[in-house]
Design an enzyme around this catalytic site. Structure first.
Site, PDB file in Angstrom:
ATOM      1  N   ALA A 125      -5.780  11.717   5.475  1.00 30.26           N
ATOM      2  CA  ALA A 125      -5.065  11.043   6.571  1.00 30.26           C
ATOM      3  C   ALA A 125      -6.040  10.181   7.371  1.00 30.26           C
ATOM      4  CB  ALA A 125      -4.376  12.062   7.460  1.00 30.26           C
ATOM      5  N   TYR A 160       0.841  -1.204   0.000  1.00 30.58           N
ATOM      6  CA  TYR A 160       0.000   0.000   0.000  1.00 30.58           C
ATOM      7  C   TYR A 160       0.876   1.254   0.000  1.00 30.58           C
ATOM      8  CZ  TYR A 160      -3.735   3.144   1.804  1.00 30.58           C
ATOM      9  OH  TYR A 160      -4.642   4.158   1.997  1.00 30.58           O
TER      10      TYR A 160
HETATM   11  P1  NAP Z   1     -13.455   2.322   1.147  1.00 33.08           P
HETATM   12  O1  NAP Z   1     -14.298   2.808   2.236  1.00 33.08           O
HETATM   13  O2  NAP Z   1     -13.029   0.886   1.174  1.00 33.08           O
HETATM   14  O3  NAP Z   1     -14.143   2.590  -0.266  1.00 33.08           O
HETATM   15  C1  NAP Z   1     -13.472   2.219  -1.443  1.00 33.08           C
HETATM   16  C2  NAP Z   1     -14.453   1.712  -2.461  1.00 33.08           C
HETATM   17  O4  NAP Z   1     -13.709   1.313  -3.620  1.00 33.08           O
HETATM   18  C3  NAP Z   1     -15.220   0.464  -1.999  1.00 33.08           C
HETATM   19  O5  NAP Z   1     -16.529   0.511  -2.499  1.00 33.08           O
HETATM   20  C4  NAP Z   1     -14.425  -0.669  -2.639  1.00 33.08           C
HETATM   21  O6  NAP Z   1     -15.189  -1.826  -2.846  1.00 33.08           O
HETATM   22  C5  NAP Z   1     -14.038  -0.039  -3.955  1.00 33.08           C
HETATM   23  N1  NAP Z   1     -12.844  -0.689  -4.500  1.00 33.08           N
HETATM   24  C6  NAP Z   1     -11.660  -0.889  -3.858  1.00 33.08           C
HETATM   25  N2  NAP Z   1     -10.805  -1.539  -4.660  1.00 33.08           N
HETATM   26  C7  NAP Z   1     -11.451  -1.759  -5.830  1.00 33.08           C
HETATM   27  C8  NAP Z   1     -11.092  -2.399  -7.036  1.00 33.08           C
HETATM   28  N3  NAP Z   1      -9.899  -2.965  -7.205  1.00 33.08           N
HETATM   29  N4  NAP Z   1     -11.997  -2.441  -8.045  1.00 33.08           N
HETATM   30  C9  NAP Z   1     -13.214  -1.873  -7.896  1.00 33.08           C
HETATM   31  N5  NAP Z   1     -13.618  -1.259  -6.763  1.00 33.08           N
HETATM   32  C10 NAP Z   1     -12.758  -1.213  -5.740  1.00 33.08           C
HETATM   33  O7  NAP Z   1     -12.112   3.211   1.061  1.00 33.08           O
HETATM   34  P2  NAP Z   1     -11.859   4.759   1.470  1.00 33.08           P
HETATM   35  O8  NAP Z   1     -11.414   4.817   2.880  1.00 33.08           O
HETATM   36  O9  NAP Z   1     -12.982   5.594   1.024  1.00 33.08           O
HETATM   37  O10 NAP Z   1     -10.558   5.030   0.591  1.00 33.08           O
HETATM   38  C11 NAP Z   1     -10.618   5.626  -0.688  1.00 33.08           C
HETATM   39  C12 NAP Z   1      -9.218   6.083  -1.090  1.00 33.08           C
HETATM   40  O11 NAP Z   1      -8.730   6.999  -0.103  1.00 33.08           O
HETATM   41  C13 NAP Z   1      -8.183   4.953  -1.169  1.00 33.08           C
HETATM   42  O12 NAP Z   1      -7.310   5.171  -2.257  1.00 33.08           O
HETATM   43  C14 NAP Z   1      -7.420   5.079   0.142  1.00 33.08           C
HETATM   44  O13 NAP Z   1      -6.099   4.622   0.031  1.00 33.08           O
HETATM   45  C15 NAP Z   1      -7.462   6.581   0.342  1.00 33.08           C
HETATM   46  N6  NAP Z   1      -7.263   6.973   1.754  1.00 33.08           N
HETATM   47  C16 NAP Z   1      -8.247   6.817   2.675  1.00 33.08           C
HETATM   48  C17 NAP Z   1      -8.010   7.213   3.998  1.00 33.08           C
HETATM   49  C18 NAP Z   1      -9.061   7.122   5.074  1.00 33.08           C
HETATM   50  O14 NAP Z   1      -8.810   7.626   6.177  1.00 33.08           O
HETATM   51  N7  NAP Z   1     -10.209   6.542   4.840  1.00 33.08           N
HETATM   52  C19 NAP Z   1      -6.761   7.743   4.356  1.00 33.08           C
HETATM   53  C20 NAP Z   1      -5.783   7.864   3.390  1.00 33.08           C
HETATM   54  C21 NAP Z   1      -6.059   7.480   2.079  1.00 33.08           C
HETATM   55  P3  NAP Z   1     -15.194  -2.980  -1.689  1.00 33.08           P
HETATM   56  O15 NAP Z   1     -16.153  -2.464  -0.652  1.00 33.08           O
HETATM   57  O16 NAP Z   1     -15.668  -4.193  -2.408  1.00 33.08           O
HETATM   58  O17 NAP Z   1     -13.789  -3.085  -1.176  1.00 33.08           O
END
Ligand code: NAP
Length: 261
Positions: A186, A155
């Protein structure tokens, strides 16, 4: 401020849950046409139906973006339906805990499949359309690229590469007027974050309190809407002279003086 996004077609990967959902909603509220590329079928169908009921011709394209050919399909189907693409938001990813000890080389490669290759693939296939629209790209990276986290080599490598690609693509695409920026969240409460808290810590609630107490601005997590509005601005022609930037939307968590907290 009118972001001048009305009628512009924007692909949002993972656009129906967590931060992606926020981005889709923010774009729709500006009159843009969001295309959700995601494997989360139920959430995507529900959100697209809601937007369509509100008169926004949103589209859902299902499937796992790490599968070969999927990015091509997403671009093809979007272009077939709307005839143009203005923006790409690379957002889908998973913090999959492939560390130095757990996972090994195969796990590491698979983590890059889940977190990095589709960022390139989608932009590669969308490029002819982005050139035509003089569009914009936003890569969602992470604070992990700047700070490390421990036990998540795949990651972290992907998130760092996304920042490098933001600079690289911003340079390469200057002749076409295509802007490329990255947003670094973050601490944002999403399904991904909740899973991380529950799986990595014995007392998730205590850990959450410990983290939020250290966030300088208002001692709270960033909302997905706060990330999403920054993304919408960076996509919009109103940020017309901003490119190659890494924007950290985190209440000062990464950069402000430790003595404050
Ligand atoms: P999340 O809650 O898991 O939502 C991500 C969505 O994308 C989910 O619906 C997931 O489906 C879908 N997804 C993931 N991988 C996929 C794939 N290979 N093909 C198709 N769909 C896919 O994640 P989030 O926290 O919103 O994160 C979104 C982005 O922000 C990511 O890039 C993450 O690294 C970044 N980020 C988040 C945070 C945080 O605090 N939340 C912090 C730093 C960076 P599934 O439910 O089936 O997995």
């Amino acid at each position: 401020m009118d972001l001048q996004l009305k009628g512009k077609v924007v692909i949002v990967t993972g656009g129906s849950e967590g931060i992606g959902e926020g981005i889709t909603r923010s774009l729709a509220s500006e009159g843009a046409i969001p295309v959700i590329a995601s494997r989360a079928v139920a959430a995507s169908e529900q959100l697209v139906a809601e937007l369509q009921d509100a008169g926004i011709p949103a589209l859902f394209i299902g499937g796992d973006l790490s599968e070969p050919g999927r990015c091509h399909t997403v671009v093809e189907q979007t272009a077939r339906r709307f005839g143009s693409i203005y923006g790409v938001v690379n957002n889908a990813g998973i913090n999959d805990a492939i560390g130095l000890e757990k996972g090994g080389p195969d796990g590491f490669r698979s983590s890059l499949d889940k977190n990095l290759y589709h960022y390139y693939g989608l932009v590669h296939f969308a490029l002819p359309y982005l050139k035509e629209s003089r569009g914009a790209i936003v890569n969602i990276s992470s604070k992990v690229a700047l700070t490390g986290q421990g036990n998540t080599s795949g990651y972290a490598a992907a998130k760092g590469a996304q920042l490098a690609l933001t600079r690289e693509w911003a340079a390469e695409l200057l002749p076409y007027g295509i802007r490329v920026n990255a947003v670094l969240p973050a601490e944002v409460m999403t399904p991904l974050y909740e899973t991380w808290l529950k799986t990595a810590f014995k007392d998730p609630e205590a850990k959450k309190k410990e983290i939020t107490a250290r966030i300088p601005l208002e001692k709270r997590m960033t909302t997905k809407e706060e990330i999403a509005d920054m993304v919408a601005f960076l996509l919009s022609p109103r940020s017309g002279h901003t490119t190659g930037q890494w924007v950290v939307v985190d209440g000062g968590y990464v950069h402000l003086d430790r003595s404050i907290t």
